[in-house]
Design a protein around this motif. Structure first.
Motif, PDB file in Angstrom:
ATOM      1  N   ILE A   1      49.216  14.085  54.395  1.00 57.18           N
ATOM      2  CA  ILE A   1      49.475  12.895  54.998  1.00 57.18           C
ATOM      3  C   ILE A   1      49.014  11.728  54.229  1.00 57.18           C
ATOM      4  O   ILE A   1      47.790  11.511  54.172  1.00 57.18           O
ATOM      5  CB  ILE A   1      49.313  12.889  56.577  1.00 57.18           C
ATOM      6  N   CYS A   2      49.750  10.910  53.655  1.00 54.64           N
ATOM      7  CA  CYS A   2      49.267  10.042  52.850  1.00 54.64           C
ATOM      8  C   CYS A   2      50.069   8.442  53.544  1.00 54.64           C
ATOM      9  O   CYS A   2      51.151   8.340  53.827  1.00 54.64           O
ATOM     10  CB  CYS A   2      49.755   9.748  51.554  1.00 54.64           C
ATOM     11  N   LEU A   3      48.912   7.536  53.845  1.00 59.88           N
ATOM     12  CA  LEU A   3      49.172   6.330  54.681  1.00 59.88           C
ATOM     13  C   LEU A   3      49.497   4.990  53.591  1.00 59.88           C
ATOM     14  O   LEU A   3      48.575   4.118  54.052  1.00 59.88           O
ATOM     15  CB  LEU A   3      48.413   6.418  55.765  1.00 59.88           C
ATOM     16  N   ASP A   4      49.951   5.162  52.517  1.00 61.85           N
ATOM     17  CA  ASP A   4      49.822   4.373  51.293  1.00 61.85           C
ATOM     18  C   ASP A   4      51.324   3.859  50.989  1.00 61.85           C
ATOM     19  O   ASP A   4      51.187   3.300  49.902  1.00 61.85           O
ATOM     20  CB  ASP A   4      48.933   4.584  50.393  1.00 61.85           C
ATOM     21  N   SER A   5      52.350   4.070  51.726  1.00 64.15           N
ATOM     22  CA  SER A   5      53.627   3.848  51.323  1.00 64.15           C
ATOM     23  C   SER A   5      54.224   2.692  52.190  1.00 64.15           C
ATOM     24  O   SER A   5      53.762   1.971  52.722  1.00 64.15           O
ATOM     25  CB  SER A   5      54.441   5.298  51.039  1.00 64.15           C
ATOM     26  N   GLY A   6      55.576   2.623  52.024  1.00 67.50           N
ATOM     27  CA  GLY A   6      56.376   1.627  52.469  1.00 67.50           C
ATOM     28  C   GLY A   6      57.374   1.964  53.568  1.00 67.50           C
ATOM     29  O   GLY A   6      57.415   3.110  53.929  1.00 67.50           O
ATOM     30  N   ALA A   7      58.003   0.963  54.264  1.00 62.25           N
ATOM     31  CA  ALA A   7      58.879   1.232  55.312  1.00 62.25           C
ATOM     32  C   ALA A   7      60.074   0.281  55.057  1.00 62.25           C
ATOM     33  O   ALA A   7      59.740  -1.114  54.877  1.00 62.25           O
ATOM     34  CB  ALA A   7      58.127   0.879  56.662  1.00 62.25           C
ATOM     35  N   GLY A   8      61.288   0.680  55.231  1.00 64.25           N
ATOM     36  CA  GLY A   8      62.276  -0.194  54.962  1.00 64.25           C
ATOM     37  C   GLY A   8      62.464  -1.121  56.136  1.00 64.25           C
ATOM     38  O   GLY A   8      63.326  -2.307  55.818  1.00 64.25           O
ATOM     39  N   ASN A   9      62.060  -0.841  57.338  1.00 67.62           N
ATOM     40  CA  ASN A   9      62.332  -1.887  58.120  1.00 67.62           C
ATOM     41  C   ASN A   9      60.945  -1.566  59.355  1.00 67.62           C
ATOM     42  O   ASN A   9      60.227  -0.686  59.084  1.00 67.62           O
ATOM     43  CB  ASN A   9      63.405  -1.824  58.960  1.00 67.62           C
TER      44      ASN A   9
END
Length: 466
Positions: A184-192
């Motif tokens: 589980i990596c918590l270093d990415s993006g979210a489109g909304n």
């Protein structure tokens, strides 16, 4: 709100956000941007903050390792025993990008400012929150009395430099890490900010400097102009070898890769969800506009196609001191994003060959590369994990999870993908519209990070019962 979401909300307000505000105000930029990081001491301050929070909130029986290798940035590794089979590796980093100009009045990179739902300051969203969110998720699982697998929480301090120090620690702590079956990596993006976003791929990165020397000292531009080629002209011609000056397409074929059909379909689904937010989320200036392409193609452009950007320059005087001088040399810093499956070392050598072969006007040209970073393409999603992500997103936001590639780079993922080919991956984060990681006015969306923490707790609990 459920009892769990109420707990997470309170835990953030009372425990996490006060510490995160203190962390934002530490200028611990990554080693690439602060070669004297050890003497300056900012990394150590950030490490002690993370260490203290781990010691205060670690699950019972957890063991904390502090990795220190001479000449390398440190590492925090928290080994949390579990009562179910398997191992989950959770990842975050505590180094930061440089300040960047353009922060609006009242804000600044090393100044934590909360305005309603947003917490401004460098590193809060990328990626300071991750350590705190991971421990909050484990606390939520424990409060519900749910079993979970063993969890290893890894926090590094060189990610923003391409994680040059991480491989040595992966080897040093190989026995502690073991063989995770879920990462589980918590270093990415979210489109909304309205549902859970799962990252399916990441681009690699080739970056460094290209320098052109045409004179040993500057001369009067009226005297030399027309005889001596300006160094910026030399560099422009070199860049034209890499990127078509009209179409913007990266020219050498080595930088391109076939896009898997599944990723094309996921881009189409993401485009249908995002609509005009695919491009509206960027702070466009004046009449600047994107290429006239379908939304899904724009998404593929930023996730599966190469792209070149000039991110810095030396040798160009500031405007107030820009006399009529033909400059002796100019250096540009370039950033080449490459598709997830392209070999970054081969791509780097291709840049070297293209740039150094037969330089324009016979100018003296040199290149100096940073550490190349591999891209990453997720393995097929296991049915249980796909269902867990959807169920968590529906439970927390009332909408399904969306799967989409990201255009950035997390070198850690490429390393783990090679080392643990059988592992499943949940790559997600809080870098949604406007959050502006690496740029001015970076912010953490507080309601979203609280919901994301609850969703991650659900996935951790689901892993124990699949």
């Amino acid at each position: 709100m459920t009892a769990t979401s109420t707990f997470i909300d309170r835990f953030y307000e009372e425990e996490i956000l006060p510490v995160l505000c203190e962390y934002i105000e530490v200028p611990n930029v990554s080693v690439l941007f602060d070669p004297d990081w050890e003497a300056n001491g900012h990394v150590e301050v950030a490490l002690q903050m993370g260490k203290a929070f781990m010691e205060k909130h670690a699950p019972e029986g957890a063991r904390l390792h502090v990795g220190r290798i001479p000449g390398r940035t440190p590492l925090l590794l928290l080994d949390c025993p579990g009562d179910a089979e398997g191992t989950i590796l959770m990842y975050g980093h505590l180094d930061k990008q440089p300040e960047m100009v353009g922060w609006r009045e009242g804000l600044g990179p090393w100044k934590a400012v909360r305005e309603g739902d947003l917490l401004y300051g460098r590193g809060g969203a990328d990626d300071g929150y991750a350590l705190f969110a991971a421990l909050a998720a484990l606390k939520a699982v424990a409060r519900e009395g749910r079993p979970r697998a063993r969890v290893v929480l890894l926090v590094e301090f060189s990610e923003e430099s391409g994680s040059p120090d991480l491989p040595a620690y992966i080897e040093q702590f190989a026995d502690v890490i073991g063989s995770p079956d879920l990462v589980i990596c918590l270093d990415s993006g979210a489109g909304n900010y309205e549902q859970l976003w799962s990252t399916t791929s990441l681009r690699g990165l080739v970056s460094g400097t290209i320098r052109a020397d045409v004179l040993t000292e500057g001369v009067h531009s009226g005297d030399a102009g027309g005889i001596v080629p300006p160094p910026f002209l030399v560099l422009r011609k070199l860049l034209d070898r890499l990127e078509h000056p009209v179409t913007d397409r990266i020219i050498p074929e080595i930088f391109h890769a076939e896009i898997p059909e599944q990723r094309v379909r996921q881009a189409e689904a993401a485009a249908a969800t995002l609509g005009s937010d695919t491009f509206d989320r960027f702070p466009w200036a004046g009449g600047t506009r994107h290429a006239a392409l379908p939304l899904s193609e724009l998404i593929l452009n930023r996730t599966w196609r190469p792209n070149l950007a000039v991110t810095g320059a030396d040798g160009l005087p500031p405007l107030a001191k820009a006399g009529n001088v033909l400059l002796p040399q100019v250096t540009l810093n370039i950033s080449m994003r490459i598709p997830p499956t392209v070999d970054p070392v081969a791509a780097q050598e291709a840049v070297r060959e293209v740039v150094l072969h037969d330089p324009p006007f016979g100018a003296k040209v040199s290149v100096d590369f940073h550490e190349p970073a591999p891209g990453w393409n997720a393995p097929p999603l296991a049915p249980w994990l796909g269902e867990a992500l959807d169920d968590a997103s529906q439970a927390v936001w009332g909408k399904p999870a969306i799967h989409m590639g990201e255009g950035g780079t997390i070198p850690f993922m490429g390393m783990l993908g090679e080392r643990f080919p059988e592992a499943q991956f949940v790559i997600t984060g809080v870098l949604g519209p406007g959050s502006n990681a690496h740029g001015p006015n970076e912010f953490l969306h507080i309601p979203y990070v609280k919901k994301l923490t609850e969703a991650i707790g659900m996935v951790v609990a689901r892993h124990a019962s699949h």
